[in-house]
Design a protein around this motif. Structure first.
Motif, short mmCIF file in Angstrom:
data_model
loop_
_atom_site.label_atom_id
_atom_site.label_comp_id
_atom_site.label_asym_id
_atom_site.label_seq_id
_atom_site.Cartn_x
_atom_site.Cartn_y
_atom_site.Cartn_z
N LYS A 87 0.83 -1.22 0.00
CA LYS A 87 0.00 0.00 0.00
C LYS A 87 0.86 1.27 0.00
O LYS A 87 0.53 2.25 -0.68
CB LYS A 87 -0.92 0.01 1.23
N VAL A 88 1.95 1.25 0.77
CA VAL A 88 2.85 2.41 0.83
C VAL A 88 3.50 2.65 -0.52
O VAL A 88 3.62 3.80 -0.97
CB VAL A 88 3.90 2.24 1.96
N VAL A 89 3.92 1.58 -1.19
CA VAL A 89 4.48 1.73 -2.54
C VAL A 89 3.44 2.38 -3.46
O VAL A 89 3.75 3.29 -4.23
CB VAL A 89 4.96 0.37 -3.10
N GLY A 90 2.20 1.91 -3.37
CA GLY A 90 1.13 2.50 -4.17
C GLY A 90 0.88 3.95 -3.82
O GLY A 90 0.76 4.80 -4.70
N ALA A 91 0.82 4.24 -2.52
CA ALA A 91 0.54 5.61 -2.07
C ALA A 91 1.64 6.58 -2.50
O ALA A 91 1.36 7.69 -2.96
CB ALA A 91 0.37 5.64 -0.55
N THR A 92 2.90 6.16 -2.36
CA THR A 92 4.00 7.04 -2.75
C THR A 92 4.02 7.25 -4.26
O THR A 92 4.34 8.34 -4.74
CB THR A 92 5.36 6.50 -2.25
N THR A 93 3.62 6.23 -5.01
CA THR A 93 3.53 6.35 -6.47
C THR A 93 2.44 7.35 -6.85
O THR A 93 2.63 8.19 -7.74
CB THR A 93 3.26 4.98 -7.12
N VAL A 94 1.30 7.28 -6.15
CA VAL A 94 0.20 8.22 -6.42
C VAL A 94 0.61 9.65 -6.07
O VAL A 94 0.40 10.58 -6.86
CB VAL A 94 -1.08 7.82 -5.63
N VAL A 95 1.22 9.83 -4.91
CA VAL A 95 1.61 11.18 -4.47
C VAL A 95 2.61 11.80 -5.45
O VAL A 95 2.42 12.94 -5.89
CB VAL A 95 2.19 11.14 -3.03
N THR A 96 3.66 11.05 -5.78
CA THR A 96 4.65 11.61 -6.71
C THR A 96 4.02 11.84 -8.09
O THR A 96 4.33 12.83 -8.76
CB THR A 96 5.89 10.71 -6.84
N GLY A 97 3.10 10.96 -8.48
CA GLY A 97 2.42 11.13 -9.76
C GLY A 97 1.57 12.39 -9.81
O GLY A 97 1.59 13.13 -10.80
N ILE A 98 0.82 12.64 -8.74
CA ILE A 98 -0.03 13.83 -8.69
C ILE A 98 0.80 15.11 -8.77
O ILE A 98 0.52 16.01 -9.56
CB ILE A 98 -0.91 13.83 -7.41
N PHE A 99 1.85 15.17 -7.93
CA PHE A 99 2.67 16.39 -7.92
C PHE A 99 3.45 16.56 -9.22
O PHE A 99 3.61 17.68 -9.70
CB PHE A 99 3.62 16.38 -6.71
N SER A 100 3.88 15.44 -9.82
CA SER A 100 4.58 15.54 -11.11
C SER A 100 3.61 15.97 -12.21
O SER A 100 3.99 16.73 -13.10
CB SER A 100 5.21 14.19 -11.48
N ALA A 101 2.37 15.49 -12.15
CA ALA A 101 1.38 15.88 -13.15
C ALA A 101 1.09 17.38 -13.06
O ALA A 101 1.04 18.08 -14.08
CB ALA A 101 0.08 15.09 -12.96
N VAL A 102 0.94 17.88 -11.82
CA VAL A 102 0.70 19.32 -11.62
C VAL A 102 1.91 20.11 -12.12
O VAL A 102 1.78 21.10 -12.83
CB VAL A 102 0.39 19.64 -10.14
N GLY A 103 3.10 19.64 -11.74
CA GLY A 103 4.32 20.31 -12.20
C GLY A 103 4.49 20.22 -13.70
O GLY A 103 5.01 21.14 -14.34
N GLY A 104 4.03 19.12 -14.29
CA GLY A 104 4.14 18.92 -15.72
C GLY A 104 3.27 19.85 -16.55
O GLY A 104 3.51 20.03 -17.74
N ILE A 105 2.25 20.44 -15.92
CA ILE A 105 1.39 21.38 -16.63
C ILE A 105 2.18 22.62 -17.05
O ILE A 105 1.93 23.20 -18.11
CB ILE A 105 0.17 21.78 -15.75
N ILE A 106 3.17 23.00 -16.21
CA ILE A 106 3.92 24.23 -16.52
C ILE A 106 5.41 23.97 -16.81
O ILE A 106 6.19 24.91 -16.92
CB ILE A 106 3.80 25.25 -15.36
N SER A 107 5.79 22.69 -16.92
CA SER A 107 7.20 22.39 -17.20
C SER A 107 7.29 21.22 -18.18
O SER A 107 6.28 20.76 -18.71
CB SER A 107 7.93 22.05 -15.89
#
Length: 193
Positions: A83-103
């Motif tokens: 579950k932690v592997v999944g959660a950390t993957t989701v968290v990094t994915g969300i923040f990378s997606a948001v960051g990817g909008i402007i980079s």
């Protein structure tokens, strides 16, 4: 008590990996602030780095819980780890997606990571849901194969700089313990094997 019954050993490995993840995320922030390519790039990579720190803290807290014995049952460690592997993957994915909008961070790659992370969390929930189904048997085999492959790749990755060596050694310990935990009588029983 056998070596693999001492869950504090794998707890230390989880904790050290968490600390290394935090250090790596902090270095990612320094890189994001100092990188060239305009304010959008800086902010985008900074947002992604914040996600990396949050993920690292989640992993560290889990590792520390195993290390101090707050999570000590093998099936609980196994399920929570997934579950932690999944959660950390989701968290990094969300923040990378948001960051990817402007980079230049890959937005769609981040979306795929979020979906994959959600599937991993769901799988982690199936490990200790108290139900024994045919899917549990398939899951047991798949997890064993994944842990063995990750154990071998971590073993082959030992080398490079100090942080890489420590991280690889800790990963070897983690995946070896996870594979061995699958053969524990209680785990096998709860997963229908």
């Amino acid at each position: 008590m056998s070596f693999f019954d001492n869950t504090k050993i794998v707890g230390w490995a989880f904790t050290i990996i968490g600390i290394l993840m935090i250090v790596s995320a902090l270095l990612q922030i320094v890189d994001a602030v100092g990188m060239e390519g305009g304010i959008g790039e800086n902010i985008g990579y900074l947002i992604a780095a914040i996600g990396a720190i949050i993920a690292a803290v989640i992993y560290f807290k889990f590792g520390n819980s195993v290390r101090v014995g707050a999570i000590s049952n093998k099936i609980d460690i196994l399920a929570t780890f997934v579950k932690v592997v999944g959660a950390t993957t989701v968290v990094t994915g969300i923040f990378s997606a948001v960051g990817g909008i402007i980079s230049s961070i890959g937005f769609w790659d981040s979306i795929v990571a979020i979906i994959l992370g959600l599937i991993i969390i769901w799988i982690g929930g199936k490990i200790d849901d108290g139900k024994t189904t045919g899917f549990d048997k398939i899951l047991w085999i798949v997890l064993l194969l994944i842990f063995l492959v990750l154990f071998i790749t971590s073993l082959l990755a030992i080398g490079g700089g100090f942080m890489q060596i420590i991280s690889s050694i800790c990963s070897v310990i983690v995946y070896l313990f996870m594979a061995v935990f699958l053969f524990d009588g209680d785990v096998k029983k709860k997963m229908g094997m």
